[in-house]
Scaffold this motif. Structure first.
Motif, PDB file in Angstrom:
ATOM      1  N   LYS A 272       0.879  -1.175   0.000  1.00 22.00           N
ATOM      2  CA  LYS A 272       0.000   0.000   0.000  1.00 22.00           C
ATOM      3  C   LYS A 272       0.912   1.219   0.000  1.00 22.00           C
ATOM      4  O   LYS A 272       2.116   1.085   0.185  1.00 22.00           O
ATOM      5  CB  LYS A 272      -0.890   0.015   1.243  1.00 22.00           C
ATOM      6  CG  LYS A 272      -0.118  -0.258   2.548  1.00 22.00           C
ATOM      7  CD  LYS A 272      -1.028  -0.364   3.758  1.00 22.00           C
ATOM      8  CE  LYS A 272      -1.811  -1.641   3.854  1.00 22.00           C
ATOM      9  NZ  LYS A 272      -3.217  -1.487   3.562  1.00 22.00           N
TER      10      LYS A 272
ATOM     11  N   LYS B 279      -0.655   4.332   8.068  1.00 16.70           N
ATOM     12  CA  LYS B 279      -0.775   2.915   7.704  1.00 16.70           C
ATOM     13  C   LYS B 279       0.182   2.051   8.523  1.00 16.70           C
ATOM     14  O   LYS B 279       0.037   0.847   8.592  1.00 16.70           O
ATOM     15  CB  LYS B 279      -0.537   2.738   6.204  1.00 16.70           C
ATOM     16  CG  LYS B 279      -1.657   3.346   5.331  1.00 16.70           C
ATOM     17  CD  LYS B 279      -1.327   3.208   3.847  1.00 16.70           C
ATOM     18  CE  LYS B 279      -2.365   3.816   2.922  1.00 16.70           C
ATOM     19  NZ  LYS B 279      -3.540   2.959   2.685  1.00 16.70           N
TER      20      LYS B 279
ATOM     21  N   ASN C 165       2.723  -1.519  -8.023  1.00 16.63           N
ATOM     22  CA  ASN C 165       1.671  -0.958  -8.887  1.00 16.63           C
ATOM     23  C   ASN C 165       0.608  -2.031  -9.103  1.00 16.63           C
ATOM     24  O   ASN C 165       0.654  -3.095  -8.466  1.00 16.63           O
ATOM     25  CB  ASN C 165       2.273  -0.442 -10.199  1.00 16.63           C
ATOM     26  CG  ASN C 165       2.960  -1.541 -11.006  1.00 16.63           C
ATOM     27  OD1 ASN C 165       2.913  -2.717 -10.664  1.00 16.63           O
ATOM     28  ND2 ASN C 165       3.611  -1.147 -12.079  1.00 16.63           N
TER      29      ASN C 165
ATOM     30  N   GLY D 284      -9.831   1.235   2.825  1.00 19.63           N
ATOM     31  CA  GLY D 284      -8.894   0.252   2.322  1.00 19.63           C
ATOM     32  C   GLY D 284      -9.620  -0.579   1.279  1.00 19.63           C
ATOM     33  O   GLY D 284     -10.836  -0.810   1.371  1.00 19.63           O
ATOM     34  N   THR D 285      -8.894  -0.962   0.245  1.00 19.82           N
ATOM     35  CA  THR D 285      -9.450  -1.915  -0.715  1.00 19.82           C
ATOM     36  C   THR D 285      -8.462  -3.063  -0.909  1.00 19.82           C
ATOM     37  O   THR D 285      -8.863  -4.159  -1.298  1.00 19.82           O
ATOM     38  CB  THR D 285      -9.720  -1.256  -2.085  1.00 19.82           C
ATOM     39  OG1 THR D 285      -8.558  -0.503  -2.462  1.00 19.82           O
ATOM     40  CG2 THR D 285     -10.931  -0.353  -2.024  1.00 19.82           C
ATOM     41  N   GLY D 286      -7.196  -2.798  -0.582  1.00 18.32           N
ATOM     42  CA  GLY D 286      -6.211  -3.878  -0.607  1.00 18.32           C
ATOM     43  C   GLY D 286      -6.683  -5.006   0.309  1.00 18.32           C
ATOM     44  O   GLY D 286      -6.627  -6.192  -0.063  1.00 18.32           O
TER      45      GLY D 286
ATOM     46  N   LYS E 265      -9.014  -7.275  -1.534  1.00 20.62           N
ATOM     47  CA  LYS E 265      -8.372  -8.104  -2.569  1.00 20.62           C
ATOM     48  C   LYS E 265      -7.716  -9.328  -1.943  1.00 20.62           C
ATOM     49  O   LYS E 265      -7.800 -10.434  -2.481  1.00 20.62           O
ATOM     50  CB  LYS E 265      -7.311  -7.279  -3.317  1.00 20.62           C
ATOM     51  CG  LYS E 265      -7.833  -6.042  -4.030  1.00 20.62           C
ATOM     52  CD  LYS E 265      -6.665  -5.137  -4.478  1.00 20.62           C
ATOM     53  CE  LYS E 265      -7.123  -3.743  -4.830  1.00 20.62           C
ATOM     54  NZ  LYS E 265      -5.988  -2.779  -4.914  1.00 20.62           N
TER      55      LYS E 265
HETATM   56  C1  LIG Z   1      -5.664  -1.778  -4.159  1.00 19.21           C
HETATM   57  C2  LIG Z   1      -4.479  -0.934  -4.404  1.00 19.21           C
HETATM   58  C3  LIG Z   1      -4.152   0.096  -3.525  1.00 19.21           C
HETATM   59  C4  LIG Z   1      -4.942   0.385  -2.278  1.00 19.21           C
HETATM   60  O1  LIG Z   1      -4.395  -0.387  -1.220  1.00 19.21           O
HETATM   61  P1  LIG Z   1      -4.786  -0.100   0.304  1.00 19.21           P
HETATM   62  O2  LIG Z   1      -4.150  -1.240   1.034  1.00 19.21           O
HETATM   63  O3  LIG Z   1      -6.276  -0.155   0.388  1.00 19.21           O
HETATM   64  O4  LIG Z   1      -4.226   1.208   0.672  1.00 19.21           O
HETATM   65  C5  LIG Z   1      -3.031   0.856  -3.790  1.00 19.21           C
HETATM   66  N1  LIG Z   1      -2.259   0.614  -4.864  1.00 19.21           N
HETATM   67  C6  LIG Z   1      -2.528  -0.391  -5.722  1.00 19.21           C
HETATM   68  C7  LIG Z   1      -1.619  -0.620  -6.876  1.00 19.21           C
HETATM   69  C8  LIG Z   1      -3.647  -1.188  -5.532  1.00 19.21           C
HETATM   70  O5  LIG Z   1      -3.917  -2.167  -6.413  1.00 19.21           O
END
Ligand SMILES: *Cc1c(COP(=O)(O)O)cnc(C)c1O
Length: 853
Positions: free
Chosen positions: A592, A598, A675, A701-703, A706
Motif C-alpha cells: 500500500k 498505515k 503498482n 482500504g481496498t487492498g 483483494k
Molecule cells: C488496491 C491498491 C491500492 C490500495 O491499497 P490499500 O491497502 O487499500 O491502501 C493501492 N495501490 C494499488 C496498486 C492497488 O492495487
C-alpha cells in the motif's frame, strides 16, 4: 465516430466545402450524417474464430504497424494485438451507443482526478472472450501471448486506493450496463516509477506513452476551450438585471482521448474520457508572429504543463496552483462536453438533474459546482435561485479521508487569481448558506464560523469539502465505520443540519481483475466446484464454497493453487528484481502507499523484534515459523518520514537476509515499484494480509478486500473495511489486534506518551534500541534517527501503543499457520464469505442510495 454515450444526435451540418478541411469552429465538432441505407446498421467485429483472429491480427500488423511478421518487434506485435482486440470491442461500443440513444436514461458522470487502471490487454481479452482464441491464434504464428501481455506499460494515472477505486467502479458500471461517462485527466506522466539506490527511493518519470498507447482515441475536433485568469465585469440589461461577464486573460484547449470500458459477457462498453491540455493555436501564433519565438514555445509549454504530470501525493493536499489548474481544467472540459456535445442541442437544462448525476470522487473535482453555476447563470441566463436548485440536484460527493490535513483548502487569493468569477460564485453560495445556518440556529455565531465555506485562519481559504457538502444531494463515506466518523467527527455540523444527506457505501473491488484475471488457478477451482462462471458477475455466489471448507481433497487443491501462485510470484521477483525467495515460507504481505497512519513502521518493529530475539539468544531460530515479509510501497517524493521509512525497511532487509543465523527462516523482501501489475501477482500468493492502520485513520482500504478474496487471512485493526471483513469472515478467521477507535480517542485525550510504552515493554525497548543502534545502517545511528526519534517522541499514529497487542496477534498467526488444515479452512472461508466486497455491490448501493433517489 459515434460515441457510446451520446444520448441524441445533434442537428447536423455539412462539414467544410468539400475542398478544404473545415476550420470553422462551429462546424468542427458537428456530425456529418450521410443518409445511405448502411449508415446506421450494426457494425460487426472480425469473426470470433482462430482464423478470423489471425487474419485480423496480421492486417493490423501490416497496415497498422507497417511491418511484416518476420521483421516485427514484440512491441509491434503487442500494438497489433491490442488494436485487433479493440476491433472486437468497437462493434459492441458502437452498439451500446446506438441502444442508449434509442432509450435515453439517467446517466452517471463520474468525475475523478485519478484512474489507476492497470494493464488493459488481459481485461480486454477477458471482456471479449478472446483469451483462448488469441492464445491459439498467436501460437500458430509462433508468438507467446504472455510475452505480449508483459510488454504493456500500465497507465499509472493514479496514486493508490482512490484511483484504483475509480477504475474498479467504472468496470462494474460497464458490467452492469449502467450508462456512465467517466471523466479525468490524461497525464503525460503518471505516478513515478520507483527504484532503489543505496536502499533509498529514487523516482523515475513514468513515460508510459513512449511506446505508443493503443487503447486511446484522440478527438481533437471535439476540443474544449478552458479559460483562466483575468477579471469580471458587470452590466445591467434594460430590465435592470445584472449580468456578469468573465474576461479571462489566458486559455488552453482540452483534447479528449477516449478509452473503451468493456463489460463482461453483456456486450456493453462504456466510455472513459481523459483530457489532455494543449495551447490554443491563436494564443501561440499571436506571440510567434510578434517575433518572440521563445515566448511562443514557453507559452505552449506552460499550457501543456496542465496535464503533464500526476501529483504524486497521497491524501495530503499540495498547495500548488498547477494542481488547481488541473482540477478546473478537467472539470470545465467535462461539463462543457456533456452539456454542449452530449445532450441534444435543444435540451431544457431545467431537466438536467433527470439526465445526469455528477459523482465527485473526493474534493478534487469540487470546482465543478461553481462551474455549473457559472454556466447556468452567466452563459445560459438562469436566475441564481433556479440555477442553484438545479445544481444542488446534480452532484453527489464521496469523502475519502479522516485525516484533517487531507481535507483540501484553496487560498482565496489563488482561486481569485485563477478563477475570479468562480470565487465570486463561491462567496455568493456561502452567503446564502450562512443565512440558512443562522435561520436554523439563531444566535449561534460560533457555529456559523465553523461551518463557513471560507476559512479565515491561518489564511482565507475555500474549504472544498464544505463546498461539496453544501451543494451535494448526498455525501458518502466509503466503509461503515468511516461513514459514522465522517458524520460524527469530520462534518458533525453538516450532519446535524442535513442528516438525510449522509449515507454509506462500502468500497469494493472488481472481481474480474482481482480474482478472475489475477488468480486464474483459483478461478478455475471455484468454477469447477460452483459449476459455472456466474460468480464473476455475481460474487455472492462464492458462498457456495463454504461447504467445501470441510472437504480435505478440496483443501488440498486450494493449497496447490496457493503454492502455484507463490511459484509464479517468485519467478517474477527473480526475473524482475533478482530477488530469491524461499519457496516454503509463510508469505506475509504489506503492500500500500507508504504513510505514517498505515504504520509500516509497526510491522518493521515486529520484524526487528523477531530478529533481535534470535540474535540475542533468547529464542532459537528453529522456534520461528518460517516467514517471508514482503513490503511494497511508494512514498510521495516530498514526504520525508515516508522516504526514511523505506530506507530503514530496505536496510533491515539487507541485514537480515544476509545473516546466515536466520537460515532463510526470516526474510524481508521489498520489490520496487508497487503498482497494479505487481499487486495482481503478489496478492494471489499471499498467506497473510497486513492491514494495521491506527483505528479511525484508514477510511476503507481496498487492498484488504483483494487479499481476503484471494484466500489470505488478515491481521488487522478494527479500522475501515477491516471491521466489515472481520464481521463477515468471523473472528476465528481474522487476527484482530490493537486499540479500537474510541480507545484511540480516549488515549489521545488523556495525552499519549510513546516513551512510556517504550520504557514499560522490554521487547519493544530492545527492538527500538536495536533499530536505533546503527546495526542496520552501517553503524550510522543518524541514518535511523528520523524514524526512531519520531516513534519515541511523537508517534502520531500510536505504533508503540499497539505494539504488544500486535506481537501477540502475530504469535496467534504462527500457531494457526502451524495447523495447515485449519489454516486452509480459514483461507477458504475468507474467499467464501467476502463476495460482499465486489465493486458490483458498491455500484448497486450507489444506485439505490444516491444516484436514483
Ligand atoms: C488496491 C491498491 C491500492 C490500495 O491499497 P490499500 O491497502 O487499500 O491502501 C493501492 N495501490 C494499488 C496498486 C492497488 O492495487
Amino acid at each position: 465516430m459515434t460515441e457510446s454515450d451520446v444520448i441524441q444526435p445533434r442537428t447536423s451540418h455539412p462539414i467544410g466545402n468539400g475542398e478544404t478541411p473545415t476550420t470553422d469552429p462551429t462546424l468542427l465538432g458537428t456530425r456529418s450524417t450521410p443518409t445511405h441505407a448502411l449508415a446506421a446498421v450494426p457494425v460487426e467485429g472480425p469473426p470470433l474464430t482462430v482464423d478470423g483472429f489471425v487474419e485480423a491480427f496480421l492486417q493490423e500488423l501490416h497496415f497498422g504497424q507497417g511491418v511484416q511478421l518476420d521483421r516485427s518487434t514484440v512491441n509491434d506485435q503487442y500494438l497489433a494485438l491490442a488494436r485487433t482486440v479493440m476491433h472486437y470491442m468497437m462493434a459492441e461500443w458502437l452498439e451500446t451507443g446506438r441502444r442508449r440513444r434509442a432509450e435515453p436514461t439517467k446517466m452517471i458522470g463520474y468525475l475523478s482526478a485519478e484512474y489507476l487502471l492497470g494493464r488493459q490487454l488481459g481485461n480486454a481479452l477477458l471482456a471479449t472472450e478472446l483469451t483462448e482464441v488469441a492464445e491459439e491464434g498467436l501460437a500458430t504464428l509462433g508468438i507467446d501471448l504472455a510475452t505480449l501481455r508483459s510488454q504493456e506499460i500500465e497507465p499509472g494515472l493514479g496514486n493508490g486506493g482512490l484511483g484504483r477505486l475509480a477504475a474498479c467502479f467504472i468496470d462494474s458500471l460497464a458490467v452492469m450496463d449502467v450508462p456512465c461517462i467517466a471523466y479525468g485527466i490524461r497525464y503525460e506522466y503518471g505516478i513515478f516509477r520507483q527504484t532503489f539506490f543505496n536502499n533509498r527511493q529514487l523516482e523515475v518519470p513514468d513515460n508510459w506513452l513512449r511506446l505508443g498507447s493503443p487503447w486511446e482515441f484522440p478527438h481533437p475536433e471535439r476540443a474544449v476551450q478552458v479559460d483562466f485568469g483575468g477579471h469580471t465585469e458587470r452590466t445591467s440589461d434594460e430590465n435592470g438585471r445584472e449580468h456578469v461577464q468573465w474576461v479571462p486573460s489566458w486559455n488552453v484547449q482540452g483534447i479528449p482521448y477516449h478509452y473503451m470500458v468493456p463489460g463482461y459477457d453483456n456486450k456493453a462498453v462504456n466510455t472513459l474520457r481523459l483530457w489532455s491540455a494543449q495551447a490554443t493555436d491563436a494564443f501561440n501564433l499571436q506571440i510567434f508572429n510578434s517575433g518572440d519565438h521563445a515566448e511562443a514555445v514557453r507559452s505552449q509549454t506552460f499550457a501543456e504543463n496542465i496535464s503533464k504530470v500526476l501529483y504524486p501525493e497521497d491524501s495530503t493536499p499540495q498547495g500548488r496552483e498547477l494542481r488547481l489548474q488541473q482540477q478546473y481544467f478537467f472539470v470545465a472540459c467535462s461539463l462543457h462536453d456533456y452539456i454542449e456535445h452530449t445532450l441534444p442541442a435543444d435540451f431544457d437544462l431545467r431537466k438536467l438533474p433527470d439526465q445526469i448525476i455528477w459523482q465527485l470522487n473526493d474534493t478534487h473535482p469540487v470546482i465543478a459546482i461553481p462551474e455549473l453555476m457559472r454556466i447556468l447563470v452567466d452563459v445560459k441566463g438562469f436566475e441564481w435561485a433556479e440555477a442553484w436548485d438545479i445544481t444542488k440536484r446534480c452532484f453527489a460527493y464521496t469523502c475519502h479521508t479522516l485525516l484533517p490535513e487531507a481535507l483540501e483548502v484553496w487560498p482565496v487569493d489563488v482561486i481569485g487569481r485563477l478563477l475570479p468569477r468562480h470565487l465570486e460564485i463561491i462567496f455568493r453560495i456561502n452567503e446564502d448558506f450562512l443565512i440558512e445556518v443562522r435561520e436554523r440556529f439563531p444566535g449561534d455565531e460560533l457555529r456559523v464560523r465553523r461551518m463557513s465555506i471560507i476559512a479565515e485562519h491561518p489564511e482565507r481559504a475555500v474549504r472544498m469539502a464544505y463546498l461539496a457538502s453544501v451543494a451535494a444531494t448526498k455525501i458518502n463515506g466509503v466503509a461503515a465505520l468511516h461513514s459514522e466518523l465522517l458524520r460524527d467527527k469530520v462534518l458533525p455540523d453538516f450532519s446535524e443540519m442535513w442528516p438525510d444527506k449522509f449515507t454509506n457505501v462500502t468500497n469494493g473491488v472488481t472481481p474480474r481483475r482481482f480474482l478472475r484475471l489475477a488468480n486464474p488457478k483459483l478461478s478455475e477451482l471455484i468454477t469447477e466446484v460452483l459449476g459455472d462462471e456466474r460468480w464473476v458477475t455475481d460474487l455472492d455466489r462464492l458462498s457456495g464454497l463454504e461447504a467445501y471448507a470441510d472437504d480435505a481433497s478440496f483443501r488440498e487443491k486450494f493449497r496447490q493453487v496457493k503454492a502455484a501462485n507463490k511459484t509464479r510470484l517468485f519467478e517474477l521477483l527473480k526475473r524482475r528484481d533478482g530477488i530469491d525467495v524461499a519457496p516454503d515460507n509463510m508469505l506475509d504481505v504489506m503492500v500500500k502507499r507508504l504513510h505514517e497512519y498505515k504504520r509500516q513502521s509497526l510491522k518493521l518493529l515486529h520484524i526487528v523484534h523477531l530478529y533481535e530475539s534470535v540474535v540475542s539468544g533468547r529464542r532459537d531460530i528453529s522456534d520461528i515459523v518460517p516467514r517471508t515479509f514482503v513490503f511494497g510501497a511508494k512514498a510521495a517524493p516530498g514526504y520525508h518520514m515516508a522516504k526514511e521509512t523505506i530506507f530503514l525497511i530496505n536496510s533491515v532487509a539487507e541485514k537480515i537476509n544476509s545473516d546466515s543465523r536466520m537460515q532463510g527462516r526470516l526474510a524481508v523482501v521489498f520489490p520496487a515499484n508497487y503498482n497494479v501489475t505487481l499487486a495482481e501477482r503478489l496478492i494471489p500468493a499471499a498467506d497473510l494480509s497486513e492491514q494495521i492502520s491506527l483505528a479511525g485513520k484508514e477510511a476503507s482500504g481496498t487492498g484488504n478486500m483483494k487479499f481476503a478474496l484471494n484466500g489470505a487471512l488478515t491481521i488487522g485493526t478494527d479500522d475501515g473495511a477491516n471491521v466489515e471483513i472481520r464481521k463477515l469472515v468471523g473472528d476465528d478467521h481474522f487476527f484482530l489486534f490493537g486499540m479500537s477507535e474510541p480507545e484511540v480517542a480516549e488515549l489521545g485525550a488523556r495525552g499519549y506518551v510513546p516513551s512510556s510504552f517504550y520504557e514499560q515493554n522490554e521487547d519493544l525497548r530492545r527492538a527500538v534500541d536495536l533499530l536505533g543502534s546503527g546495526e542496520f545502517t552501517g553503524s550510522n545511528r543518524d541514518a535511523a534517527s528520523t524514524v526512531v526519534n519520531d516513534l519515541l517522541w511523537n508517534d502520531r499514529f500510536m505504533a508503540l501503543a499497539d505494539f504488544q497487542s500486535y506481537v501477540e496477534a502475530q504469535a496467534r498467526v504462527d500457531a494457526a499457520y502451524a495447523d495447515t488444515e485449519a489454516w486452509t479452512r480459514s483461507a477458504i472461508l475468507n474467499v467464501a464469505r467476502t463476495g460482499f466486497f465486489s465493486s458490483d455491490r458498491s455500484m448497486r448501493d450507489y444506485l439505490d442510495r444516491i444516484w436514483l433517489r
